[in-house]
Design a protein around this motif. Sequence first.
Motif, PDB file in Angstrom:
ATOM      1  N   UNK A   1      30.213  86.356 -75.156  1.00  0.00           N
ATOM      2  CA  UNK A   1      30.077  87.793 -75.368  1.00  0.00           C
ATOM      3  C   UNK A   1      29.258  88.116 -76.605  1.00  0.00           C
ATOM      4  N   UNK A   2      29.581  89.254 -77.237  1.00  0.00           N
ATOM      5  CA  UNK A   2      28.847  89.728 -78.413  1.00  0.00           C
ATOM      6  C   UNK A   2      29.743  89.606 -79.651  1.00  0.00           C
ATOM      7  N   UNK A   3      29.318  88.763 -80.587  1.00  0.00           N
ATOM      8  CA  UNK A   3      30.097  88.565 -81.810  1.00  0.00           C
ATOM      9  C   UNK A   3      29.564  89.525 -82.878  1.00  0.00           C
ATOM     10  N   UNK A   4      29.948  90.786 -82.752  1.00  0.00           N
ATOM     11  CA  UNK A   4      29.467  91.807 -83.685  1.00  0.00           C
ATOM     12  C   UNK A   4      30.558  92.173 -84.676  1.00  0.00           C
ATOM     13  N   UNK A   5      30.234  93.108 -85.561  1.00  0.00           N
ATOM     14  CA  UNK A   5      31.152  93.488 -86.648  1.00  0.00           C
ATOM     15  C   UNK A   5      32.468  94.048 -86.115  1.00  0.00           C
ATOM     16  N   UNK A   6      32.406  94.773 -85.007  1.00  0.00           N
ATOM     17  CA  UNK A   6      33.603  95.416 -84.474  1.00  0.00           C
ATOM     18  C   UNK A   6      34.670  94.429 -84.041  1.00  0.00           C
ATOM     19  N   UNK A   7      34.269  93.235 -83.622  1.00  0.00           N
ATOM     20  CA  UNK A   7      35.243  92.274 -83.080  1.00  0.00           C
ATOM     21  C   UNK A   7      35.426  91.066 -83.982  1.00  0.00           C
ATOM     22  N   UNK A   8      34.645  90.957 -85.048  1.00  0.00           N
ATOM     23  CA  UNK A   8      34.627  89.713 -85.832  1.00  0.00           C
ATOM     24  C   UNK A   8      35.982  89.375 -86.442  1.00  0.00           C
ATOM     25  N   UNK A   9      36.717  90.375 -86.934  1.00  0.00           N
ATOM     26  CA  UNK A   9      38.026  90.102 -87.546  1.00  0.00           C
ATOM     27  C   UNK A   9      38.992  89.505 -86.524  1.00  0.00           C
ATOM     28  N   UNK A  10      39.028  90.103 -85.322  1.00  0.00           N
ATOM     29  CA  UNK A  10      39.916  89.604 -84.289  1.00  0.00           C
ATOM     30  C   UNK A  10      39.486  88.214 -83.812  1.00  0.00           C
ATOM     31  N   UNK A  11      38.170  88.006 -83.684  1.00  0.00           N
ATOM     32  CA  UNK A  11      37.669  86.689 -83.262  1.00  0.00           C
ATOM     33  C   UNK A  11      38.033  85.627 -84.292  1.00  0.00           C
ATOM     34  N   UNK A  12      37.888  85.960 -85.558  1.00  0.00           N
ATOM     35  CA  UNK A  12      38.242  85.013 -86.617  1.00  0.00           C
ATOM     36  C   UNK A  12      39.722  84.637 -86.543  1.00  0.00           C
ATOM     37  N   UNK A  13      40.563  85.639 -86.322  1.00  0.00           N
ATOM     38  CA  UNK A  13      42.014  85.373 -86.202  1.00  0.00           C
ATOM     39  C   UNK A  13      42.305  84.529 -84.976  1.00  0.00           C
ATOM     40  N   UNK A  14      41.626  84.829 -83.863  1.00  0.00           N
ATOM     41  CA  UNK A  14      41.833  84.057 -82.625  1.00  0.00           C
ATOM     42  C   UNK A  14      41.435  82.594 -82.830  1.00  0.00           C
TER      43      UNK A  14
END
Length: 396
Positions: free
Chosen positions: A18-31
Amino acid sequence: MTTQLINNEGEATLTLCGRLDTAVSSQVSADINQLLATAGTIQHLTVDAGQLEYISSSGLRILLMLAKRFKQFRITEVNTEVYDVLSMTGFTKMMTVERALRQLSVDGCEVIGVGGVGTVFRLNDDTIIKVFREGTTMDEVRKEITMSKEAFVMGMPTAISFDMVRVGSQYGLVYELLHAQTLSACLKQAPERVDELARKYAGLFRQMHAIQVPADSCVPDALEHERNQVMHIRRYFPQEKIDLLLQLLDTVPASNRLLHLDLQAKNAMIQNEELMLIDMGEVGYGHPILDLAHAYSAMVSLVGDYEKIIGIPRELGTELWNRAIDYYFEGLPADVVALRKEQIKALSCVRNFSWLALSDSFPETVINECRALFDERVTRHREQLLQVCQTLKDWE
């Protein structure tokens, strides 16, 4: 944006989709941190970016965090847009970043060679492609590129790949060979040239075996590799048969000569009337007997569909070999040549079966044929084979 982590005995792959943009980066990092916390021990982390469409600066920080956490870290299958971002920000200099490979099709292409690790097709008049078997890793493909370059630098006429590609789900290497054809194809077209081509074939072996591999080379030890292949086929044969093959290998003297280890007539190409090497995945250093025994196993005592694999009738291939080996030993006394031929034939029994280690996906019919032949070719002649191989200590 989705993430997935698979850990295979310390070799882990993190897939980003998908798209690793600013809006999702915090959640992706936690995941990602959660996935790593529950994955067990990881020595090597690969980020599969094949489905990563976009990355922002916050996404780059996640990759940097992972690179600092794992010494063995790389990013693979990176598309052009993401690669440009990684390149401009200096990431390609800080860590291993691999572009996504372009896709090629071999539909309708002429097959010019079939081997244990892949199939060679002619793409057009100027290029050929070797398509590796399903399951071959990128590291194994890279090894073939490295060995080709090593042999070329040492002075061997060798085809060098200029592009790594994908053919469906498999890897491929593209080679430029202007108007070249295999030794098999040339001999099939003009069998009356067998003596001339046999001399060229022998000359290729002699040229290669005259090269001493330096101690600091990345070319691997051929004898060690052969032992590992024998150990790999324990799944097919009982231990006493494996032990017998290892006993035969134990008689091979140490040496540092350059060896191809699969120089059958489809792995030599004729270009401008000169022979050059292809299919360099098994290149190693060691005693010439290993190379000659491997070639004998293919050209004379091959297990399988000879004409499909070698490209010529068995009788013609055997004649090519018999003439070539006489040229190889040209100038030696007749009794020495006779002994050398017996030694090559005896040691070739190892390769008759160790080649099964080249892939874990050979048909059961092939495996059963090898099992049936083992007693006929090896067990019944155990003492004779060991006796002949013991004389190898006198081969300088």
